[in-house]
Design a protein around this motif. Sequence first.
Motif, short mmCIF file in Angstrom:
data_model
loop_
_atom_site.label_atom_id
_atom_site.label_comp_id
_atom_site.label_asym_id
_atom_site.label_seq_id
_atom_site.Cartn_x
_atom_site.Cartn_y
_atom_site.Cartn_z
N ARG A 40 -65.45 16.15 -16.37
CA ARG A 40 -65.67 17.56 -16.69
C ARG A 40 -66.16 17.76 -18.13
N LEU A 72 -60.89 21.12 -20.51
CA LEU A 72 -62.29 21.54 -20.39
C LEU A 72 -62.52 22.28 -19.08
N GLY A 73 -61.64 23.25 -18.83
CA GLY A 73 -61.93 24.20 -17.76
C GLY A 73 -63.02 25.13 -18.26
N ALA A 74 -63.21 26.24 -17.54
CA ALA A 74 -64.27 27.18 -17.93
C ALA A 74 -64.08 27.63 -19.38
N MET A 75 -62.84 27.91 -19.76
CA MET A 75 -62.59 28.42 -21.11
C MET A 75 -62.69 27.31 -22.16
N ASN A 126 -60.23 15.91 -21.16
CA ASN A 126 -59.82 16.66 -19.96
C ASN A 126 -59.12 15.71 -19.01
N ARG A 127 -58.06 16.23 -18.35
CA ARG A 127 -57.26 15.37 -17.45
C ARG A 127 -58.15 14.69 -16.40
N THR A 128 -58.96 15.47 -15.73
CA THR A 128 -59.85 14.90 -14.72
C THR A 128 -61.15 14.44 -15.40
N ALA A 133 -60.87 37.75 -23.81
CA ALA A 133 -62.29 37.56 -23.53
C ALA A 133 -62.43 36.65 -22.32
N SER A 178 -52.79 30.58 -21.54
CA SER A 178 -51.96 31.77 -21.29
C SER A 178 -50.55 31.32 -20.93
N ILE A 204 -56.38 34.91 -25.65
CA ILE A 204 -57.82 35.16 -25.64
C ILE A 204 -58.11 36.45 -24.87
N CYS A 230 -56.41 24.34 -24.35
CA CYS A 230 -56.71 25.44 -23.43
C CYS A 230 -56.57 24.88 -22.02
N LEU A 231 -55.34 24.88 -21.54
CA LEU A 231 -55.02 24.27 -20.25
C LEU A 231 -54.62 25.36 -19.26
N LEU A 232 -54.03 24.96 -18.16
CA LEU A 232 -53.78 25.93 -17.10
C LEU A 232 -52.58 26.83 -17.40
N PRO A 274 -64.91 33.50 -20.58
CA PRO A 274 -65.64 32.39 -21.21
C PRO A 274 -67.03 32.78 -21.72
N SER A 283 -48.65 22.43 -17.91
CA SER A 283 -49.76 21.53 -18.29
C SER A 283 -49.77 21.31 -19.79
#
Length: 290
Positions: free
Chosen positions: A40, A13-16, A35-37, A123, A96, A121, A68-70, A125, A74
């Motif tokens: 979020r 659950l990063g920005a994307m 999400n890991r942390t 695009a 990516s 992606i 959708c991770l880093l 976010p 990850s």
Amino acid sequence: MSSHSTDVSVLGLGAMGRALAGTLLDAGHTVTVWNRTPGRDAEVVAVGAVAAAGAGSAAAASPLVVACLLDHTSVTDTFTAAADSLRGRTVVNLTSTTPEESRDLARWAERHDVVFLDGGIMATPEMIGRPESRLLYSGAAGAFDEFRPVLERFGTSEYLGEDPGLAALWDFALLAAMYGTFAAVFHGMAMVTTAGASPDAFVPRVTEWLGAMLSSVPYHAGQVTEGHYRTEVQSLDFNKAAVDAITRASRDAGIDTAVVEVVRRLVDREVAAGNGALAFSRIYESIRRP
Ligand code: NDP
């Protein structure tokens, strides 16, 4: 199964990841998130997402799992931790990763009885779910067909082929074109600001100019396809004089020349190889076969 009733789990659950989960929620899907942390997930839980305590319990909740991770590490860490729950499910990796990393993930998925689709992606976010958002997919064709209505929630979705590395290859090819162009835009911007222009003043002229020049890409692609780089207009000798002058002008203006030096090197090595009478598009050959 109608598309809006497909349950989806989103890992990351990063920005994307937040944009992907939010778009699915807007479309009426039941969305489980991890999400890991911790913490979020608050934004998407507030609008209806189900919070999972771990990647495994998140994966277990839905037939379709979107990651959708880093980066590649990850993803492998998360998939490894959730391997038992992922078995029999379809995983779409929107992280990516390089083509080789995507193929590596596909091999991992095959060993663990997971159906794997890789995606790129095209695009930001804010664009997710909007008409200008585009996503590229490769890997399991059946999974793309089955879940396409869900994937179309994110943006126009294109399937490129069974090779799981294809989406990443096209993603990074388009990004390479973007980064090179943007770096050059900032070079031009730096040049004009040395004479007191504002960065904004450069915008209308550079966008109009690049738009006009990009219309010649099909012509250049035709030369590459045919392998004939004859030209009556601007030869590499001509381009060399221009790029040398741009380099001197940049130096005189007191700005860094790194961006133009790249172009200069590409032109110089063609001229040194005796191709000075040929067209600029000849640089493709030395990039493609170094
Ligand atoms: P962020 O940096 O906002 O988020 C990264 C996410 O990865 C976080 O959820 C983070 O969790 C998680 N993460 C990092 N390391 C690990 C790990 N070892 N184990 C588990 N989770 C981990 O990035 P974005 O959301 O912007 O991007 C995500 C992916 O989407 C990237 O691959 C990016 O290239 C791609 N993408 C992004 C675009 C954009 O414009 N943002 C555009 C196109 C693609 P934690 O909160 O715990 O750190």
